[in-house]
Each structure stands twice: as C-alpha cells, then as structure tokens.
Design a protein around this motif. Structure first.
Motif, PDB file in Angstrom:
ATOM      1  N   LEU A   1       0.844  -1.184   0.000  1.00 40.02           N
ATOM      2  CA  LEU A   1       0.000   0.000   0.000  1.00 40.02           C
ATOM      3  C   LEU A   1       0.881   1.237   0.000  1.00 40.02           C
ATOM      4  O   LEU A   1       1.885   1.305   0.688  1.00 40.02           O
ATOM      5  N   SER A   2       0.486   2.203  -0.754  1.00 36.50           N
ATOM      6  CA  SER A   2       1.217   3.466  -0.747  1.00 36.50           C
ATOM      7  C   SER A   2       0.356   4.532  -0.085  1.00 36.50           C
ATOM      8  O   SER A   2      -0.827   4.317   0.203  1.00 36.50           O
ATOM      9  N   GLY A   3       0.945   5.687   0.158  1.00 34.10           N
ATOM     10  CA  GLY A   3       0.227   6.768   0.803  1.00 34.10           C
ATOM     11  C   GLY A   3      -0.981   7.232   0.011  1.00 34.10           C
ATOM     12  O   GLY A   3      -1.956   7.722   0.575  1.00 34.10           O
ATOM     13  N   SER A   4      -0.967   7.056  -1.300  1.00 34.26           N
ATOM     14  CA  SER A   4      -2.089   7.506  -2.118  1.00 34.26           C
ATOM     15  C   SER A   4      -3.288   6.559  -2.046  1.00 34.26           C
ATOM     16  O   SER A   4      -4.358   6.884  -2.523  1.00 34.26           O
ATOM     17  N   ASP A   5      -3.098   5.373  -1.447  1.00 35.76           N
ATOM     18  CA  ASP A   5      -4.193   4.420  -1.329  1.00 35.76           C
ATOM     19  C   ASP A   5      -5.150   4.766  -0.200  1.00 35.76           C
ATOM     20  O   ASP A   5      -6.247   4.214  -0.136  1.00 35.76           O
ATOM     21  N   PHE A   6      -4.771   5.664   0.682  1.00 32.96           N
ATOM     22  CA  PHE A   6      -5.609   6.046   1.817  1.00 32.96           C
ATOM     23  C   PHE A   6      -6.253   7.402   1.557  1.00 32.96           C
ATOM     24  O   PHE A   6      -5.637   8.286   0.950  1.00 32.96           O
ATOM     25  N   PRO A   7      -7.471   7.607   2.035  1.00 32.07           N
ATOM     26  CA  PRO A   7      -8.100   8.918   1.872  1.00 32.07           C
ATOM     27  C   PRO A   7      -7.313   9.986   2.634  1.00 32.07           C
ATOM     28  O   PRO A   7      -6.734   9.713   3.698  1.00 32.07           O
ATOM     29  N   SER A   8      -7.292  11.186   2.114  1.00 30.77           N
ATOM     30  CA  SER A   8      -6.500  12.247   2.739  1.00 30.77           C
ATOM     31  C   SER A   8      -7.003  12.594   4.135  1.00 30.77           C
ATOM     32  O   SER A   8      -6.216  12.935   5.012  1.00 30.77           O
ATOM     33  N   TRP A   9      -8.317  12.465   4.383  1.00 26.69           N
ATOM     34  CA  TRP A   9      -8.831  12.762   5.728  1.00 26.69           C
ATOM     35  C   TRP A   9      -8.311  11.754   6.743  1.00 26.69           C
ATOM     36  O   TRP A   9      -8.086  12.098   7.900  1.00 26.69           O
ATOM     37  N   LEU A  10      -8.110  10.509   6.308  1.00 22.88           N
ATOM     38  CA  LEU A  10      -7.604   9.485   7.221  1.00 22.88           C
ATOM     39  C   LEU A  10      -6.140   9.726   7.559  1.00 22.88           C
ATOM     40  O   LEU A  10      -5.717   9.549   8.708  1.00 22.88           O
ATOM     41  N   VAL A  11      -5.381  10.166   6.578  1.00 23.75           N
ATOM     42  CA  VAL A  11      -3.970  10.494   6.819  1.00 23.75           C
ATOM     43  C   VAL A  11      -3.877  11.681   7.774  1.00 23.75           C
ATOM     44  O   VAL A  11      -3.083  11.685   8.725  1.00 23.75           O
ATOM     45  N   GLY A  12      -4.717  12.677   7.578  1.00 23.13           N
ATOM     46  CA  GLY A  12      -4.747  13.834   8.480  1.00 23.13           C
ATOM     47  C   GLY A  12      -5.155  13.446   9.890  1.00 23.13           C
ATOM     48  O   GLY A  12      -4.580  13.928  10.875  1.00 23.13           O
ATOM     49  N   LEU A  13      -6.129  12.557  10.002  1.00 22.54           N
ATOM     50  CA  LEU A  13      -6.578  12.080  11.314  1.00 22.54           C
ATOM     51  C   LEU A  13      -5.459  11.313  12.023  1.00 22.54           C
ATOM     52  O   LEU A  13      -5.256  11.460  13.233  1.00 22.54           O
ATOM     53  N   ALA A  14      -4.713  10.521  11.271  1.00 16.98           N
ATOM     54  CA  ALA A  14      -3.603   9.763  11.855  1.00 16.98           C
ATOM     55  C   ALA A  14      -2.516  10.697  12.378  1.00 16.98           C
ATOM     56  O   ALA A  14      -2.003  10.511  13.488  1.00 16.98           O
ATOM     57  N   TRP A  15      -2.181  11.727  11.587  1.00 17.70           N
ATOM     58  CA  TRP A  15      -1.170  12.687  12.041  1.00 17.70           C
ATOM     59  C   TRP A  15      -1.649  13.468  13.263  1.00 17.70           C
ATOM     60  O   TRP A  15      -0.877  13.720  14.186  1.00 17.70           O
ATOM     61  N   ALA A  16      -2.914  13.841  13.275  1.00 14.81           N
ATOM     62  CA  ALA A  16      -3.464  14.557  14.434  1.00 14.81           C
ATOM     63  C   ALA A  16      -3.433  13.675  15.677  1.00 14.81           C
ATOM     64  O   ALA A  16      -3.100  14.134  16.778  1.00 14.81           O
ATOM     65  N   SER A  17      -3.767  12.406  15.510  1.00 20.11           N
ATOM     66  CA  SER A  17      -3.736  11.467  16.633  1.00 20.11           C
ATOM     67  C   SER A  17      -2.320  11.311  17.183  1.00 20.11           C
ATOM     68  O   SER A  17      -2.116  11.276  18.404  1.00 20.11           O
ATOM     69  N   LEU A  18      -1.350  11.223  16.288  1.00 14.75           N
ATOM     70  CA  LEU A  18       0.051  11.124  16.719  1.00 14.75           C
ATOM     71  C   LEU A  18       0.498  12.392  17.451  1.00 14.75           C
ATOM     72  O   LEU A  18       1.183  12.327  18.470  1.00 14.75           O
ATOM     73  N   ALA A  19       0.088  13.550  16.949  1.00 17.02           N
ATOM     74  CA  ALA A  19       0.462  14.813  17.585  1.00 17.02           C
ATOM     75  C   ALA A  19      -0.139  14.920  18.988  1.00 17.02           C
ATOM     76  O   ALA A  19       0.533  15.341  19.937  1.00 17.02           O
ATOM     77  N   ILE A  20      -1.396  14.519  19.127  1.00 16.47           N
ATOM     78  CA  ILE A  20      -2.045  14.552  20.447  1.00 16.47           C
ATOM     79  C   ILE A  20      -1.355  13.580  21.400  1.00 16.47           C
ATOM     80  O   ILE A  20      -1.115  13.900  22.565  1.00 16.47           O
ATOM     81  N   ALA A  21      -1.012  12.388  20.920  1.00 17.67           N
ATOM     82  CA  ALA A  21      -0.342  11.395  21.765  1.00 17.67           C
ATOM     83  C   ALA A  21       1.024  11.906  22.224  1.00 17.67           C
ATOM     84  O   ALA A  21       1.380  11.761  23.404  1.00 17.67           O
ATOM     85  N   PHE A  22       1.791  12.500  21.323  1.00 22.55           N
ATOM     86  CA  PHE A  22       3.091  13.046  21.716  1.00 22.55           C
ATOM     87  C   PHE A  22       2.922  14.203  22.694  1.00 22.55           C
ATOM     88  O   PHE A  22       3.695  14.346  23.641  1.00 22.55           O
ATOM     89  N   GLY A  23       1.911  15.028  22.488  1.00 20.36           N
ATOM     90  CA  GLY A  23       1.641  16.120  23.420  1.00 20.36           C
ATOM     91  C   GLY A  23       1.296  15.610  24.819  1.00 20.36           C
ATOM     92  O   GLY A  23       1.777  16.139  25.822  1.00 20.36           O
TER      93      GLY A  23
END
Length: 117
Positions: free
Chosen positions: A5-27
C-alpha cells in the motif's frame, strides 16, 4: 500476490486524522513527562512507564495519570513522612481510623488471613 500500500491508497482525511492522533499522543506524553519530572514517582521505573503509556493511550492515559498516578509534590511527601508514615496514602485520602487494624492484619501470616488454618 500481495501488493504494498502506498500513501495515495488512503483517503487524505484518514492520513490527516492519523497525524493529528500522533500529535495529540506526543503532546500527552510530553505533558506527563514534564509532570513526572516535577513530581518524581515513588517507584523510579514509573517515571518512564507513565510517559511511554501516554504515547499509546493518549488522552485516556493522561486522564488516568492525573486521576491515579500523579505523585504528591516532594514537600507534601516529606510532610507525610515527617508525621511518621512510611508510605504515601492511596490517592489523596488520609489514613483511616481503622488503619491500625489493617496494619496488624497485614502482619499476620497469609495462611491465617485466608482462614486456611
């Protein structure tokens, strides 16, 4: 045959949600690490365990830490020990009047406490 799977196989909202989740977890992990630095845990290994768990549990684990795991301030711990106590109280509760009974009961052999004879 399996395909990667490449990054283009996932919807952009899901990629954004994953990054937001990681940022909240690190915070959350950073917030717990700073608090643990200011209020060291009685058991030294927990100084690492709480922030690492906050990486995986995010906001849920931050809430658990604030509710159950937060150590008292060093001055409060010193005052508690100066009154003759060897351990900190569970939570923010002072020792109960029946504490002496609990201490005596704890000193009895396990066999007797379990009423095995």
């Amino acid at each position: 045959m399996m395909t990667m799977l490449s990054g283009s196989d996932f919807p952009s909202w899901l990629v954004g949600l994953a990054w937001a989740s990681l940022a909240i977890a690190f915070g959350c992990a950073i917030a717990v690490a700073v608090d643990v630095y200011l209020r060291p845990q009685p058991m030294a290994v927990m100084n690492l365990v709480w922030p690492i768990c906050a990486l995986f549990g995010s906001v849920l684990w931050l809430g658990a830490y604030l509710a159950w795991g937060r150590a008292p301030r060093p001055a409060a711990r010193a005052a508690w020990r100066s009154r003759g106590h060897s351990q900190r109280p569970a939570g923010n509760v002072e020792a109960a009047p029946h504490d002496e009974h609990v201490r005596v009961h704890r000193d009895q052999p396990l066999r007797r406490r379990l009423h095995l004879g």
